[in-house]
Scaffold this active site. Structure first.
Site, PDB file in Angstrom:
ATOM      1  CE1 TYR A 249      -3.085  -2.968  -0.271  1.00 33.77           C
ATOM      2  CE2 TYR A 249      -2.041  -3.733   1.750  1.00 33.77           C
ATOM      3  CZ  TYR A 249      -2.852  -3.974   0.644  1.00 33.77           C
ATOM      4  OH  TYR A 249      -3.395  -5.212   0.445  1.00 33.77           O
ATOM      5  NE  ARG A 296       1.407  -6.314  11.022  1.00 31.67           N
ATOM      6  CZ  ARG A 296       0.984  -7.476  10.557  1.00 31.67           C
ATOM      7  NH1 ARG A 296       0.054  -7.517   9.632  1.00 31.67           N
ATOM      8  NH2 ARG A 296       1.470  -8.608  11.028  1.00 31.67           N
ATOM      9  NE  ARG A 421      -1.236 -17.615   8.015  1.00 29.03           N
ATOM     10  CZ  ARG A 421      -0.176 -18.075   7.364  1.00 29.03           C
ATOM     11  NH1 ARG A 421      -0.340 -18.781   6.273  1.00 29.03           N
ATOM     12  NH2 ARG A 421       1.043 -17.827   7.809  1.00 29.03           N
TER      13      ARG A 421
HETATM   14  C1  FMN Z   1      -7.451 -13.221   5.777  1.00 26.38           C
HETATM   15  C2  FMN Z   1      -6.290 -12.358   6.122  1.00 26.38           C
HETATM   16  C3  FMN Z   1      -6.419 -10.969   6.049  1.00 26.38           C
HETATM   17  C4  FMN Z   1      -5.323 -10.148   6.391  1.00 26.38           C
HETATM   18  N1  FMN Z   1      -5.490  -8.789   6.420  1.00 26.38           N
HETATM   19  C5  FMN Z   1      -4.472  -7.993   6.854  1.00 26.38           C
HETATM   20  C6  FMN Z   1      -4.656  -6.593   7.059  1.00 26.38           C
HETATM   21  O1  FMN Z   1      -5.753  -6.045   6.902  1.00 26.38           O
HETATM   22  N2  FMN Z   1      -3.590  -5.862   7.465  1.00 26.38           N
HETATM   23  C7  FMN Z   1      -2.371  -6.426   7.712  1.00 26.38           C
HETATM   24  O2  FMN Z   1      -1.438  -5.704   8.095  1.00 26.38           O
HETATM   25  N3  FMN Z   1      -2.173  -7.754   7.562  1.00 26.38           N
HETATM   26  C8  FMN Z   1      -3.192  -8.540   7.157  1.00 26.38           C
HETATM   27  N4  FMN Z   1      -3.009  -9.899   7.087  1.00 26.38           N
HETATM   28  C9  FMN Z   1      -1.686 -10.470   7.438  1.00 26.38           C
HETATM   29  C10 FMN Z   1      -1.662 -10.938   8.892  1.00 26.38           C
HETATM   30  O3  FMN Z   1      -1.870  -9.878   9.791  1.00 26.38           O
HETATM   31  C11 FMN Z   1      -0.313 -11.618   9.237  1.00 26.38           C
HETATM   32  O4  FMN Z   1       0.733 -10.702   9.115  1.00 26.38           O
HETATM   33  C12 FMN Z   1      -0.016 -12.825   8.355  1.00 26.38           C
HETATM   34  O5  FMN Z   1      -1.161 -13.627   8.190  1.00 26.38           O
HETATM   35  C13 FMN Z   1       1.118 -13.690   8.951  1.00 26.38           C
HETATM   36  O6  FMN Z   1       0.814 -14.071  10.263  1.00 26.38           O
HETATM   37  P1  FMN Z   1       0.256 -15.568  10.624  1.00 26.38           P
HETATM   38  O7  FMN Z   1       1.280 -16.532  10.154  1.00 26.38           O
HETATM   39  O8  FMN Z   1       0.115 -15.539  12.124  1.00 26.38           O
HETATM   40  O9  FMN Z   1      -1.029 -15.729   9.916  1.00 26.38           O
HETATM   41  C14 FMN Z   1      -4.082 -10.733   6.764  1.00 26.38           C
HETATM   42  C15 FMN Z   1      -3.971 -12.130   6.832  1.00 26.38           C
HETATM   43  C16 FMN Z   1      -5.052 -12.941   6.523  1.00 26.38           C
HETATM   44  C17 FMN Z   1      -4.904 -14.441   6.640  1.00 26.38           C
HETATM   45  S1  SF4 Z   2      -8.164 -21.738   6.599  1.00 22.16           S
HETATM   46 FE1  SF4 Z   2      -6.290 -22.946   6.841  1.00 22.16          FE
HETATM   47  S2  SF4 Z   2      -4.603 -21.451   6.952  1.00 22.16           S
HETATM   48 FE2  SF4 Z   2      -6.540 -20.336   7.260  1.00 22.16          FE
HETATM   49  S3  SF4 Z   2      -6.790 -20.260   9.475  1.00 22.16           S
HETATM   50 FE3  SF4 Z   2      -7.891 -22.079   8.773  1.00 22.16          FE
HETATM   51  S4  SF4 Z   2      -6.450 -23.785   8.916  1.00 22.16           S
HETATM   52 FE4  SF4 Z   2      -5.277 -21.872   9.049  1.00 22.16          FE
END
Ligand code: FMN
Ligand code: SF4
Length: 503
Positions: A249, A296, A421
């Site tokens: 962005y 962030r 997630r």
């Molecule tokens: C469905 C979804 C929507 C997301 N939307 C944003 C968002 O609006 N802003 C942001 O900074 N990161 C967003 N992310 C990234 C997450 O905040 C995070 O950095 C990324 O999923 C890695 O972390 P995790 O391994 O714990 O999922 C999004 C992730 C997912 C899965």
């Molecule tokens: S859909 Fe898959 S990657 Fe996403 S939160 Fe659920 S188990 Fe995790």
């Protein structure tokens, strides 16, 4: 464009050892932290922003938005960050908006919902975002028939390619008809890189497109827009605001080494950081010293020619000097290396290598997806501490067990540990661990079904929720396609009896 494919090794989930209630109570992850001048989060557990595509097309809070955040609040994380919310008052599809005071009442309901459902235990921040235009990949007929600007330089390219000077004086319709019938080699030869990109992937603006008035004006326009958005966040009752300077962005693009603006806001890093700092200062001025303002941003762009950790460390120090209250470090998620979208779809920044690094999956290289981004946060934190700044640093990316989080905190690699997630898969997981029921955590499989929904702007859900569907359950609500549960199955501690394992 890249066709990045990580070397395909399927990694098992890291084994989880769950703590007893007493061990959890004594854990660092569940210990308080001061963020900013006066706010204390009860824990270092953190849910980073996730867009669920549940707002109205006018950017307003809906009952589905309230349900989404209520469900996270029930797990009582230390901090919950509301999804990327647009700072402008312009149509942006079902993405939340905060670009006008009329959005405040809905956002206030969201704040009240989280307070109530978390029993006042969760601190609630909202992420605020600006983005520039990205359009869907067009049908070639529409692109050549309408969207493509027929310029003299395009006519000159055609004349050169056909070795026929008459094309320099061709009418617009002659040029369009010629291109519509042309073969691929001709098209690749006569269109410039940006025109070809607009054909193959959809038109996309850059923050260094200073020939466009609205892009040239960004340094003048954005600080007051961010400041007013932050003021509205404060008025709606949020505990803090998070400036979205990450991923694909506007602000991340100003920070990126790819930013070639020549007006003092691009080029060397002192210039690239200038607008992000001016926006931060404007926000601080508007909301006062006591209000939490976080950022962030990317520890690494992970694209060719983009910023790397060295830049990120330097930016982190500048943000700290300018009064940021926390830094949440993400990685990648850029447009530059995204996969080609299908016709009618927009390019999606969480594809390609940088996208993989942002939301890594179990199909990975030898290193695997778990805690993969921690070294970035650790390096930024180390530089802050060396510089005498106590600014908390938040890490995220593939965090899925208690031991992972504790180790990160014990090693001083971050001050808060975020899980997106894993918390989506099981919004109760912090509570389960806290109460000594870690064995009941529904573990994220890191295969990104949820991300696929995000990509298509469909209501985001987790595939694991659908393993517990009782169609006779009167509380069960389905997504608009009628095929998936809209929120996670409920949970009550086994000792509380009746409601346990409600579906
Ligand atoms: C469905 C979804 C929507 C997301 N939307 C944003 C968002 O609006 N802003 C942001 O900074 N990161 C967003 N992310 C990234 C997450 O905040 C995070 O950095 C990324 O999923 C890695 O972390 P995790 O391994 O714990 O999922 C999004 C992730 C997912 C899965
Ligand atoms: S859909 Fe898959 S990657 Fe996403 S939160 Fe659920 S188990 Fe995790």
């Amino acid at each position: 464009m890249s066709s990045y494919e990580p070397r395909r090794v399927r990694h098992p989930l890291p084994p989880a050892r769950w703590p007893s209630r007493d061990e959890a109570a004594a854990a660092r992850w569940f210990s308080p932290i001061r963020i900013g001048k006066i706010l204390t989060a009860r824990e270092r557990t953190w849910v980073p922003a996730m867009v669920p595509w549940r707002a109205t097309d006018d950017g307003l809070v809906t009952p589905e938005v309230l349900d989404w955040y209520a469900r996270f609040a029930e797990g009582q994380p230390g901090v919950l960050v509301v999804e990327a919310t647009g700072i402008r008052d312009v149509a942006s599809g079902p993405l939340l908006r905060i670009g006008d005071d009329r959005f405040i009442p809905g956002l206030r309901r969201l704040v009240d919902t989280v307070r109530e459902r978390s029993q006042g235990l969760t601190r609630l921040f909202i992420q605020v975002i600006d983005f520039v235009a990205v359009r869907r990949r067009p049908e070639p007929e529409k692109f050549f028939g309408r969207y493509l600007a027929v310029t003299d330089s395009l006519r000159a390219q055609i004349a050169l390619w056909l070795d026929d000077r008459r094309w320099r004086g061709a009418s617009e319709s002659e040029v369009r008809e010629f291109l519509l019938a042309a073969d691929r080699v001709t098209i690749e030869t006569v269109l410039n890189d940006r025109e070809l990109e607009a054909l193959d992937c959809g038109y996309r603006e850059r923050v260094w497109d200073t020939h466009l008035d609205h892009i040239r004006e960004l340094p003048r326009v954005l600080p007051p827009l961010f400041a007013e958005a932050a003021r509205r966040a404060r008025d709606a009752g949020f505990d803090g605001v998070e400036l979205h300077y990450a991923h694909a962005y506007t602000m991340a693009s100003f920070l990126s080494r790819l930013n070639t603006r020549t007006d003092g806001y691009g080029g060397v890093r002192e210039h690239r950081v200038r607008l992000p700092l001016e926006a931060l200062a404007a926000v601080r001025e508007r909301v006062g010293d006591d209000y939490v303002v976080g950022i962030r941003y990317l520890g690494d762009d992970v694209v060719e020619g983009g910023s790397d950790l060295d830049d990120a460390v330097w930016f982190g120090l500048r943000f700290a000097e300018t009064g940021v209250d926390y830094l949440s470090v993400s990685k990648g998620g850029r447009f530059e290396d995204a996969k080609q979208p299908k016709i009618g779809e927009a390019v999606y920044p969480y594809t390609g290598r940088s996208g993989y690094e942002c939301m890594p999956t179990v199909i990975s290289d030898a290193r695997g997806p778990f805690g993969r981004n921690v070294p970035l946060a650790a390096a930024i934190r180390r530089a802050l501490r060396d510089g005498g700044w106590p600014t908390p640093v938040v890490t995220s990316g593939g965090i899925t067990t208690f031991d992972q989080a504790e180790t990160i905190l014990r090693n001083g690699e971050a001050d808060c540990v975020a899980a997106a997630r894993q918390t989506l898969a099981d919004p109760d997981w912090f509570r389960k661990i806290r109460l000594g029921h870690g064995a009941q955590v529904r573990r994220c499989e890191f295969t990104n079904y949820c991300e696929g929904l995000d990509q298509r702007h469909k209501q985001v859900t987790c595939k694991l929720w659908d393993r517990l569907v009782d169609p006779a359950d009167p509380t069960l609500r389905l997504a608009s396609d009628g095929r998936r549960r809209l929120s996670a199955p409920g949970w009550s501690p086994p000792d509380e009896g009746a409601n346990a394992n409600r579906t």
